[in-house]
Design a protein around this motif. Structure first.
Motif, short mmCIF file in Angstrom:
data_model
loop_
_atom_site.label_atom_id
_atom_site.label_comp_id
_atom_site.label_asym_id
_atom_site.label_seq_id
_atom_site.Cartn_x
_atom_site.Cartn_y
_atom_site.Cartn_z
N LEU A 243 4.13 9.63 -1.19
CA LEU A 243 5.59 9.81 -0.44
C LEU A 243 6.50 8.90 -1.11
CD1 LEU A 243 6.83 11.14 1.80
CD2 LEU A 243 5.96 9.20 3.19
N PHE A 244 5.88 7.49 -1.40
CA PHE A 244 7.15 6.67 -2.26
C PHE A 244 7.52 7.06 -3.49
CE2 PHE A 244 7.50 3.03 -5.14
CZ PHE A 244 8.28 2.25 -4.62
N VAL A 245 6.72 7.72 -4.31
CA VAL A 245 7.09 8.26 -5.58
C VAL A 245 8.08 9.30 -5.32
CG1 VAL A 245 6.51 9.65 -7.59
CG2 VAL A 245 4.98 7.76 -6.70
N ARG A 246 8.20 10.18 -4.36
CA ARG A 246 9.07 11.30 -4.02
C ARG A 246 10.14 10.66 -3.50
NH1 ARG A 246 6.88 16.43 -1.14
NH2 ARG A 246 8.97 16.80 -1.61
N PHE B 213 0.89 -1.26 0.18
CA PHE B 213 0.13 -0.22 -0.02
C PHE B 213 0.76 1.27 -0.02
CE2 PHE B 213 -3.06 -3.06 1.67
CZ PHE B 213 -4.11 -2.79 0.70
N TYR B 214 2.01 1.02 0.85
CA TYR B 214 3.02 2.53 0.64
C TYR B 214 3.55 2.57 -0.58
CZ TYR B 214 6.93 5.51 1.88
OH TYR B 214 7.91 6.46 1.93
N LYS B 215 3.70 1.92 -1.78
CA LYS B 215 4.13 1.90 -2.94
C LYS B 215 2.93 2.73 -3.72
CE LYS B 215 6.91 -2.46 -3.10
NZ LYS B 215 6.97 -3.61 -3.87
N GLN B 216 1.96 2.86 -3.44
CA GLN B 216 0.81 3.32 -4.08
C GLN B 216 0.57 4.99 -3.66
OE1 GLN B 216 -2.83 1.21 -3.92
NE2 GLN B 216 -1.69 -0.82 -4.33
N ARG C 184 13.62 5.35 -1.80
CA ARG C 184 14.26 4.39 -0.92
C ARG C 184 14.01 4.29 0.59
NH1 ARG C 184 20.50 6.99 -2.11
NH2 ARG C 184 20.55 6.07 -4.43
N SER C 185 12.72 5.04 0.82
CA SER C 185 12.15 5.03 2.09
C SER C 185 11.46 3.87 2.38
CB SER C 185 11.28 6.42 2.20
OG SER C 185 10.29 6.39 1.32
N LEU C 186 11.03 3.13 1.52
CA LEU C 186 10.44 1.98 1.44
C LEU C 186 11.02 0.86 2.24
CD1 LEU C 186 8.33 -0.12 0.46
CD2 LEU C 186 9.61 -0.79 -1.46
N TRP C 187 12.57 0.81 2.06
CA TRP C 187 13.14 -0.19 2.80
C TRP C 187 13.41 0.12 4.31
CZ3 TRP C 187 13.34 -4.29 0.48
CH2 TRP C 187 13.40 -4.28 -0.88
N THR C 188 13.24 1.43 4.75
CA THR C 188 13.28 1.99 6.12
C THR C 188 11.87 1.32 6.84
OG1 THR C 188 14.98 3.94 5.50
CG2 THR C 188 13.57 4.01 7.52
N LEU C 189 10.69 1.53 5.84
CA LEU C 189 9.58 1.30 6.55
C LEU C 189 9.26 -0.04 6.80
CD1 LEU C 189 6.68 2.20 6.78
CD2 LEU C 189 6.19 1.64 4.54
N LYS C 190 9.76 -0.81 5.63
CA LYS C 190 9.85 -2.25 5.87
C LYS C 190 10.62 -2.65 6.91
CE LYS C 190 9.81 -6.26 2.63
NZ LYS C 190 9.81 -6.48 1.20
N LEU C 191 11.73 -2.24 7.06
CA LEU C 191 12.60 -2.95 8.23
C LEU C 191 11.96 -2.42 9.70
CD1 LEU C 191 15.08 -3.81 9.29
CD2 LEU C 191 16.33 -1.69 9.21
#
Length: 313
Positions: free
Chosen positions: A252-255, A246-249, A258-265
């Protein structure tokens, strides 16, 4: 009677009580307690056989129970090696779970996190499993090596297929690693503790007297632990994947991709931190079993209708 066994038999705890108990036992500070203090705590518990962990009037008794339950194996009364105590399980496995779910582009990038996870899980399951049956060193090494090799293979093969054939189905590509991790976690318990079903584990009455050795009790101990482990790692892997999906949509993810991996961790640490005490609490450490469900030789050796055995962690 071994103090830890006495505690788990006499303290008839509900799931909530076991959960709260495990939140204390999983305290990382339990890993740095000197062995001398643990031994003194054990001596205190042996001298005070009627002492309860809920005895608020004596803080020494409460600390003694905490040290004993978090560091001593209930079957043999020996200290559990520090890296494989329950309190070490969360900080060690969390980064392994995160790295094992990171999509790899080659065999080299996949094998290290998967091999590390399977190796540690095998050692942890073996050391914290039932230790009441006879086992030789070479048997333990063969069983452990077999469990590591087989579970690593079953983990790597589907991931390699995902890389080779580049599945276009996003749902399948994101959920398949989660299903694999949950199944492999359960298989690892079954493999590393397989001797319990062939040798049998000791079953006791409420006084701690050994009635006999039961293969059926061993099978149930492994089955329950495998179920709790699959629930632990399946949930710990699923929720971060759902949140990431859901975060990929979002914008914030578009901008900030790299924040995806911080969120996932962060999500993996949070979920695993909650699920470890939950999974350890689903089944009691010392489980009850009806004597009628055990082997005939055990039924004929006692008049008790209910017996106890150590399920392990």
């Amino acid at each position: 009677m071994e103090p830890n066994v006495r505690f788990w038999i006499t303290e008839r705890q509900s799931f909530i009580q076991r959960f709260l108990q495990w939140t204390e036992l999983l305290d990382p500070t339990n890993l740095v307690i000197p062995s001398g203090k643990i031994e003194k705590s054990r001596q205190l518990l042996l001298k005070n056989e009627d002492a309860s962990i809920h005895d608020l009037e004596d803080q020494r008794i409460r600390e003694a129970w905490k040290r004993s339950l978090s560091a001593v194996h209930p079957d043999n009364g020996k200290l559990i090696p520090v890296p494989f105590r329950p309190a070490a399980f969360l900080p060690v496995t969390t980064p392994m779970v995160f790295l094992s779910l990171v999509p790899g582009k080659s065999l080299k990038s996949m094998i290290l996190p998967q091999l590390s996870f399977c190796s540690y899980s095998t050692a942890f399951n073996f050391i914290n499993g039932n230790a009441s049956y006879n086992r030789h060193l070479y048997e333990s090494l063969l069983v452990g090596a077999g469990a590591i090799a087989s579970t690593t293979f079953f983990t790597l093969l589907p991931n390699l297929l995902l890389v080779k054939y580049a599945l276009k189905n996003i749902l399948l590509r994101e959920t398949l690693p989660v299903v694999i991790l949950a199944q492999v976690s359960a298989l690892n318990v079954l493999g590393s503790r397989s001797l319990e079903t062939t040798r049998g584990i000791k079953v006791m009455d409420k006084e701690g007297n050994v009635i006999g050795y039961s293969r059926r009790a061993g099978a149930k101990a492994i089955r329950d632990t495998a179920t709790s482990r699959a629930m632990l790692f399946g949930t710990s892997a699923l929720i971060p994947e759902v949140v990431s999906h859901f975060y990929k949509q979002t914008q914030l993810f578009v901008r900030y991709p790299r924040s995806l991996w911080t969120l996932k961790l962060s999500c993996t640490i949070l979920v695993t931190g909650l699920m470890v005490p939950v999974s350890f609490s689903v089944f009691p450490n010392i489980e009850r079993i009806q004597c009628s469900k055990l082997e005939e030789e055990i039924q004929s050796a006692t008049e008790e209708t209910e017996l106890f055995y150590n399920r392990g962690v």
